[in-house]
Enzyme design. Structure first.
Site, PDB file in Angstrom:
ATOM      1  N   GLY A  39     -11.909   5.534   1.346  1.00 47.74           N
ATOM      2  CA  GLY A  39     -12.884   6.591   1.631  1.00 47.74           C
ATOM      3  C   GLY A  39     -12.296   7.894   2.144  1.00 47.74           C
ATOM      4  N   THR A  41     -10.517  11.061   4.302  1.00 51.85           N
ATOM      5  CA  THR A  41     -10.939  11.845   5.464  1.00 51.85           C
ATOM      6  C   THR A  41     -12.460  11.831   5.576  1.00 51.85           C
ATOM      7  N   LYS A  51     -21.449  13.766  10.770  1.00 54.31           N
ATOM      8  CA  LYS A  51     -22.899  13.858  10.544  1.00 54.31           C
ATOM      9  C   LYS A  51     -23.660  12.821  11.355  1.00 54.31           C
ATOM     10  N   GLY A 115       1.770   5.659  -1.846  1.00 50.25           N
ATOM     11  CA  GLY A 115       2.153   5.911  -3.233  1.00 50.25           C
ATOM     12  C   GLY A 115       3.210   7.002  -3.318  1.00 50.25           C
ATOM     13  N   LEU A 186     -17.989  24.728  14.962  1.00 49.10           N
ATOM     14  CA  LEU A 186     -19.411  24.916  15.242  1.00 49.10           C
ATOM     15  C   LEU A 186     -20.180  23.591  15.146  1.00 49.10           C
ATOM     16  N   GLU A 187     -19.756  22.702  14.220  1.00 52.62           N
ATOM     17  CA  GLU A 187     -20.443  21.402  14.127  1.00 52.62           C
ATOM     18  C   GLU A 187     -20.100  20.529  15.341  1.00 52.62           C
ATOM     19  N   ALA A 321     -15.936  17.962   0.178  1.00 52.88           N
ATOM     20  CA  ALA A 321     -15.983  16.655  -0.472  1.00 52.88           C
ATOM     21  C   ALA A 321     -16.603  16.739  -1.868  1.00 52.88           C
ATOM     22  N   HIS A 445     -46.934  23.229  -1.398  1.00 53.19           N
ATOM     23  CA  HIS A 445     -47.374  23.767  -0.108  1.00 53.19           C
ATOM     24  C   HIS A 445     -47.882  22.624   0.763  1.00 53.19           C
TER      25      HIS A 445
HETATM   26  P1  FAD Z   1      -9.220  12.957   1.480  1.00 47.01           P
HETATM   27  O1  FAD Z   1     -10.626  12.631   1.772  1.00 47.01           O
HETATM   28  O2  FAD Z   1      -8.427  13.628   2.541  1.00 47.01           O
HETATM   29  O3  FAD Z   1      -8.526  11.588   1.060  1.00 47.01           O
HETATM   30  C1  FAD Z   1      -7.170  11.502   0.791  1.00 47.01           C
HETATM   31  C2  FAD Z   1      -6.742  10.064   0.898  1.00 47.01           C
HETATM   32  O4  FAD Z   1      -5.428   9.938   0.381  1.00 47.01           O
HETATM   33  C3  FAD Z   1      -6.674   9.520   2.318  1.00 47.01           C
HETATM   34  O5  FAD Z   1      -7.380   8.308   2.410  1.00 47.01           O
HETATM   35  C4  FAD Z   1      -5.188   9.302   2.569  1.00 47.01           C
HETATM   36  O6  FAD Z   1      -4.921   8.180   3.419  1.00 47.01           O
HETATM   37  C5  FAD Z   1      -4.704   9.020   1.169  1.00 47.01           C
HETATM   38  N1  FAD Z   1      -3.279   9.296   0.953  1.00 47.01           N
HETATM   39  C6  FAD Z   1      -2.593  10.421   1.249  1.00 47.01           C
HETATM   40  N2  FAD Z   1      -1.306  10.321   0.842  1.00 47.01           N
HETATM   41  C7  FAD Z   1      -1.186   9.089   0.291  1.00 47.01           C
HETATM   42  C8  FAD Z   1      -0.114   8.407  -0.317  1.00 47.01           C
HETATM   43  N3  FAD Z   1       1.079   8.964  -0.482  1.00 47.01           N
HETATM   44  N4  FAD Z   1      -0.333   7.145  -0.756  1.00 47.01           N
HETATM   45  C9  FAD Z   1      -1.546   6.549  -0.615  1.00 47.01           C
HETATM   46  N5  FAD Z   1      -2.599   7.171  -0.076  1.00 47.01           N
HETATM   47  C10 FAD Z   1      -2.427   8.429   0.364  1.00 47.01           C
HETATM   48  N6  FAD Z   1     -16.640  18.297   3.497  1.00 47.01           N
HETATM   49  C11 FAD Z   1     -17.902  18.412   3.048  1.00 47.01           C
HETATM   50  O7  FAD Z   1     -18.105  18.675   1.859  1.00 47.01           O
HETATM   51  N7  FAD Z   1     -18.982  18.212   3.873  1.00 47.01           N
HETATM   52  C12 FAD Z   1     -18.819  17.930   5.184  1.00 47.01           C
HETATM   53  O8  FAD Z   1     -19.805  17.768   5.900  1.00 47.01           O
HETATM   54  C13 FAD Z   1     -17.509  17.827   5.697  1.00 47.01           C
HETATM   55  N8  FAD Z   1     -17.306  17.521   6.989  1.00 47.01           N
HETATM   56  C14 FAD Z   1     -16.029  17.400   7.462  1.00 47.01           C
HETATM   57  C15 FAD Z   1     -15.850  17.141   8.807  1.00 47.01           C
HETATM   58  C16 FAD Z   1     -14.584  17.005   9.327  1.00 47.01           C
HETATM   59  C17 FAD Z   1     -14.405  16.690  10.793  1.00 47.01           C
HETATM   60  C18 FAD Z   1     -13.457  17.125   8.462  1.00 47.01           C
HETATM   61  C19 FAD Z   1     -12.068  16.947   9.002  1.00 47.01           C
HETATM   62  C20 FAD Z   1     -13.625  17.409   7.124  1.00 47.01           C
HETATM   63  C21 FAD Z   1     -14.916  17.562   6.616  1.00 47.01           C
HETATM   64  N9  FAD Z   1     -15.145  17.866   5.266  1.00 47.01           N
HETATM   65  C22 FAD Z   1     -16.421  18.006   4.805  1.00 47.01           C
HETATM   66  C23 FAD Z   1     -14.040  18.039   4.316  1.00 47.01           C
HETATM   67  C24 FAD Z   1     -13.860  16.760   3.474  1.00 47.01           C
HETATM   68  O9  FAD Z   1     -13.603  15.677   4.342  1.00 47.01           O
HETATM   69  C25 FAD Z   1     -12.709  16.939   2.491  1.00 47.01           C
HETATM   70  O10 FAD Z   1     -12.937  18.095   1.705  1.00 47.01           O
HETATM   71  C26 FAD Z   1     -12.604  15.745   1.561  1.00 47.01           C
HETATM   72  O11 FAD Z   1     -12.419  14.546   2.293  1.00 47.01           O
HETATM   73  C27 FAD Z   1     -11.456  15.921   0.569  1.00 47.01           C
HETATM   74  O12 FAD Z   1     -11.400  14.812  -0.273  1.00 47.01           O
HETATM   75  P2  FAD Z   1     -10.046  14.351  -0.987  1.00 47.01           P
HETATM   76  O13 FAD Z   1     -10.420  13.201  -1.840  1.00 47.01           O
HETATM   77  O14 FAD Z   1      -9.383  15.510  -1.606  1.00 47.01           O
HETATM   78  O15 FAD Z   1      -9.066  13.878   0.198  1.00 47.01           O
HETATM   79  P1  NAI Z   2     -12.179  26.723   8.882  1.00 48.11           P
HETATM   80  O1  NAI Z   2     -11.263  27.336   7.908  1.00 48.11           O
HETATM   81  O2  NAI Z   2     -13.597  26.518   8.522  1.00 48.11           O
HETATM   82  O3  NAI Z   2     -12.190  27.582  10.232  1.00 48.11           O
HETATM   83  C1  NAI Z   2     -11.047  27.834  10.972  1.00 48.11           C
HETATM   84  C2  NAI Z   2     -11.310  29.032  11.864  1.00 48.11           C
HETATM   85  O4  NAI Z   2     -10.229  29.159  12.755  1.00 48.11           O
HETATM   86  C3  NAI Z   2     -11.427  30.335  11.104  1.00 48.11           C
HETATM   87  O5  NAI Z   2     -12.565  31.014  11.548  1.00 48.11           O
HETATM   88  C4  NAI Z   2     -10.130  31.052  11.452  1.00 48.11           C
HETATM   89  O6  NAI Z   2     -10.272  32.467  11.437  1.00 48.11           O
HETATM   90  C5  NAI Z   2      -9.877  30.522  12.839  1.00 48.11           C
HETATM   91  N1  NAI Z   2      -8.486  30.584  13.291  1.00 48.11           N
HETATM   92  C6  NAI Z   2      -7.361  30.359  12.568  1.00 48.11           C
HETATM   93  N2  NAI Z   2      -6.275  30.464  13.364  1.00 48.11           N
HETATM   94  C7  NAI Z   2      -6.719  30.749  14.620  1.00 48.11           C
HETATM   95  C8  NAI Z   2      -6.102  30.945  15.876  1.00 48.11           C
HETATM   96  N3  NAI Z   2      -4.773  30.874  16.022  1.00 48.11           N
HETATM   97  N4  NAI Z   2      -6.863  31.203  16.961  1.00 48.11           N
HETATM   98  C9  NAI Z   2      -8.215  31.276  16.838  1.00 48.11           C
HETATM   99  N5  NAI Z   2      -8.865  31.089  15.668  1.00 48.11           N
HETATM  100  C10 NAI Z   2      -8.126  30.823  14.568  1.00 48.11           C
HETATM  101  O7  NAI Z   2     -11.464  25.360   9.309  1.00 48.11           O
HETATM  102  P2  NAI Z   2     -11.989  24.097  10.116  1.00 48.11           P
HETATM  103  O8  NAI Z   2     -13.224  24.433  10.874  1.00 48.11           O
HETATM  104  O9  NAI Z   2     -10.801  23.580  10.835  1.00 48.11           O
HETATM  105  O10 NAI Z   2     -12.356  23.105   8.951  1.00 48.11           O
HETATM  106  C11 NAI Z   2     -11.368  22.673   8.013  1.00 48.11           C
HETATM  107  C12 NAI Z   2     -11.965  22.420   6.675  1.00 48.11           C
HETATM  108  O11 NAI Z   2     -12.813  21.307   6.700  1.00 48.11           O
HETATM  109  C13 NAI Z   2     -12.747  23.605   6.175  1.00 48.11           C
HETATM  110  O12 NAI Z   2     -12.077  24.137   5.080  1.00 48.11           O
HETATM  111  C14 NAI Z   2     -14.070  23.076   5.767  1.00 48.11           C
HETATM  112  O13 NAI Z   2     -14.348  23.398   4.446  1.00 48.11           O
HETATM  113  C15 NAI Z   2     -13.965  21.565   5.925  1.00 48.11           C
HETATM  114  N6  NAI Z   2     -15.158  21.127   6.645  1.00 48.11           N
HETATM  115  C16 NAI Z   2     -16.359  21.233   6.025  1.00 48.11           C
HETATM  116  C17 NAI Z   2     -17.508  20.901   6.675  1.00 48.11           C
HETATM  117  C18 NAI Z   2     -18.796  21.074   5.974  1.00 48.11           C
HETATM  118  O14 NAI Z   2     -18.792  21.283   4.771  1.00 48.11           O
HETATM  119  N7  NAI Z   2     -19.926  20.993   6.660  1.00 48.11           N
HETATM  120  C19 NAI Z   2     -17.514  20.396   8.045  1.00 48.11           C
HETATM  121  C20 NAI Z   2     -16.194  20.376   8.629  1.00 48.11           C
HETATM  122  C21 NAI Z   2     -15.071  20.713   7.928  1.00 48.11           C
END
Ligand code: FAD
Ligand code: NAI
Length: 466
Positions: A39, A41, A51, A115, A186-187, A321, A445
């Site tokens: 699954g 990140t 969430k 991998g 912010l979340e 995601a 509505h």
């Molecule tokens: P990942 O989900 O990062 O999965 C990569 C996988 O690859 C991992 O399981 C890792 O262990 C594995 N892996 C890495 N290297 C290797 C290797 N060499 N061999 C085997 N396995 C390996 N996005 C949204 O759209 N909505 C959200 O609400 C949202 N909330 C978020 C909240 C937080 C706190 C964070 C951190 C991120 C959030 N995101 C959200 C971003 C979202 O999680 C990522 O965009 C998404 O998970 C990316 O998917 P991916 O498949 O590219 O990689």
């Molecule tokens: P982000 O890119 O959304 O925000 C990082 C913020 O940190 C920016 O505003 C940037 O200007 C600021 N910043 C950078 N360097 C700094 C410094 N030295 N001091 C102070 N501020 C600084 O990244 P975030 O919040 O870490 O999220 C990472 C990724 O995860 C995002 O790309 C986002 O798409 C994804 N994510 C998506 C969610 C969603 O879709 N609801 C929820 C959480 C994460």
């Protein structure tokens, strides 16, 4: 030695969705995952746990602040943080098991281990000091991203945390200092503020949520300030010292100048994420990276090495995601000889706070910069009947349409349920629809979605309820 049509490295939303689609298309597929659970990140330490905590903490706040005015009298709610964390964990477990089920159902082999690409058609999978090599016609890299670190600030996941630590704090911090006013700040700032923390957010830029529409960001900042958030914009944290009682963060204006010290109990570092390619052996195998360390791909997700593709957070584009999932489907279809495609102009973004913020397409700033003539239709939730009776009137819907053709170019919403409401705009934009198309579509509505229709009417200066 097994022979596959496709080996996907990583089982986040990009990787596991790619594997399912490839299996549907008749391929023999394996996924490689180094974590104990599938699954990625998203399911383990990202979208889903955040969430769950946003939902639970919102219920806590509602019970404490909103029930009484509706005539629902309950004693002041008490926080049971371990139970809330358990609620979060149950959600994670359920979703992770769901992915395991999907792998079985689609006859995808799960290879546990790290991998490494040995070259075209060969992946080494290593776990617990043992390794095997699998042969495959195609490889998809879906290894995602990792937290970005701030120089000189050591993350211990207890007092100085990344999003991962902030999802599992053992007690509510009295003072939470958030570095970065992006989506995570912010979340997760909202979660802990609702549970009782004083939250200060330090942001390098002079605005929050860079990339979102500027007017939306300004109004959202005001709403968050009313909720109790404090913002220090145009500032950077240059170091954090710890003593036994508190963390002392040194903060300077971004442009340089006198530093001040702010005390906190927990510091959350959330300044973005970095592509994750450790241990993949890309350099030796001849897979090129771009200047920002992301796997370089062509418009069909192909890397510089024949038969190797890449998708999701590890390549360019928004780290979301659903973007990773859509790329997973597209690359599976391309490998199968079909015309897989992702429309990068219509990828929604949602911030799951209260109220939510959602957005698709161009912002006003982007249209101005491109010199595109546009019209704006805006409708506030204060004029939407359903929002009025529910007393949830914060926010507005804003529609940007091409001045000549009326084609919708961008939609931006702040408001309760904004994350659900954005999708009618996505469908409209996928079909190249106009503001008039949206305005002439009957909306039930009383719904909050009527505000979307009214904003579309407002593009033609004929909103009814305003
Ligand atoms: P990942 O989900 O990062 O999965 C990569 C996988 O690859 C991992 O399981 C890792 O262990 C594995 N892996 C890495 N290297 C290797 C290797 N060499 N061999 C085997 N396995 C390996 N996005 C949204 O759209 N909505 C959200 O609400 C949202 N909330 C978020 C909240 C937080 C706190 C964070 C951190 C991120 C959030 N995101 C959200 C971003 C979202 O999680 C990522 O965009 C998404 O998970 C990316 O998917 P991916 O498949 O590219 O990689
Ligand atoms: P982000 O890119 O959304 O925000 C990082 C913020 O940190 C920016 O505003 C940037 O200007 C600021 N910043 C950078 N360097 C700094 C410094 N030295 N001091 C102070 N501020 C600084 O990244 P975030 O919040 O870490 O999220 C990472 C990724 O995860 C995002 O790309 C986002 O798409 C994804 N994510 C998506 C969610 C969603 O879709 N609801 C929820 C959480 C994460």
């Amino acid at each position: 030695m097994a022979t596959y049509d496709l080996v996907v490295i990583g089982t986040g939303p990009g990787g596991y969705v790619c594997a399912v689609r490839a299996s549907q298309l008749g391929m023999k597929v394996a996924v490689v995952e180094k974590n104990a659970t599938l699954g990625g990140t998203c399911l383990n330490v990202g979208c889903m746990p955040s969430k769950a905590l946003l939902h639970a903490s919102e219920m806590f706040e509602e019970a404490g602040h909103s029930f009484a005015k509706m005539g629902v009298s309950v004693p002041a709610p008490k926080l049971d943080l371990p139970a809330m964390m358990n609620f979060k964990q149950q959600g994670i477990d359920g979703n992770v098991k769901g992915v395991e089920f999907l792998m079985k159902k689609n006859k995808v082999d799960v290879l546990k281990g790290t991998g490494k690409i040995l070259g075209t058609g060969k992946v080494e999978v290593s776990a617990d000091g043992r390794s095997q090599v699998v042969e495959t016609k195609n490889i998809v890299i879906a290894t995602g991203s990792d937290i970005a670190r701030l120089k000189g600030i050591e993350i211990d996941e207890k007092r100085i945390v990344s999003s991962t630590g902030a999802l599992s704090l053992e007690k509510v911090p009295g003072r939470l200092l958030v570095i970065g006013a992006g989506v995570i700040g912010l979340e997760l700032g909202s979660v802990w503020r609702r549970l009782g923390s004083e939250v200060m957010v330090v942001e390098f830029l002079d605005r929050i949520l860079p990339g979102m529409d500027g007017e939306v960001a300004r109004q959202f900042q005001r709403i968050l300030e009313k909720q109790g958030f404090a913002f220090k914009l145009g500032s950077k944290v240059t170091g954090v010292e710890a003593n036994s009682k508190a963390l002392l963060a040194k903060i300077e204006p971004a442009a340089g100048g006198a530093a001040e010290t702010i005390e906190a109990d927990v510091v959350l570092v959330c300044i973005g994420r970095a592509p994750y390619t450790d241990g993949l052996g890309l350099k030796e195998a001849g897979v090129a990276l771009d200047a920002r360390g992301r796997v370089q791909i062509d418009p069909h997700f192909a890397t510089s090495l024949k038969g190797v593709y890449a998708i999701g957070d590890v390549v360019a584009g928004p780290m979301l995601a659903h973007k990773a999932e859509d790329e997973g489907v597209a690359v599976a279809e391309i490998i199968a000889g079909q015309a897989g495609h992702v429309n990068y102009d219509v990828i929604p973004g949602v911030v799951y706070t209260t109220p939510e913020v959602s957005s698709v397409g161009k912002t006003e700033e982007e249209l101005k910069q491109a010199g595109t003539a546009y019209t704006v239709g805006k409708f506030p939730f204060t004029a939407n009947g359903r929002s009025k009776v529910n007393q949830t009137t914060d926010g507005f819907v804003k529609i940007l349409a091409d001045a000549k053709t009326d084609r919708v170019l961008g939609v931006h919403i702040i408001g309760i349920e904004a994350g659900e409401m954005i999708h009618e705009a996505c469908v409209l934009m996928e079909f190249g629809g106009s503001a008039e198309d949206l305005a002439r579509t009957c909306h039930a509505h009383p719904t909050r979605s009527e505000a979307v229709k009214e904003a579309a009417l407002a593009v033609g200066k004929r909103a009814i309820h305003m």
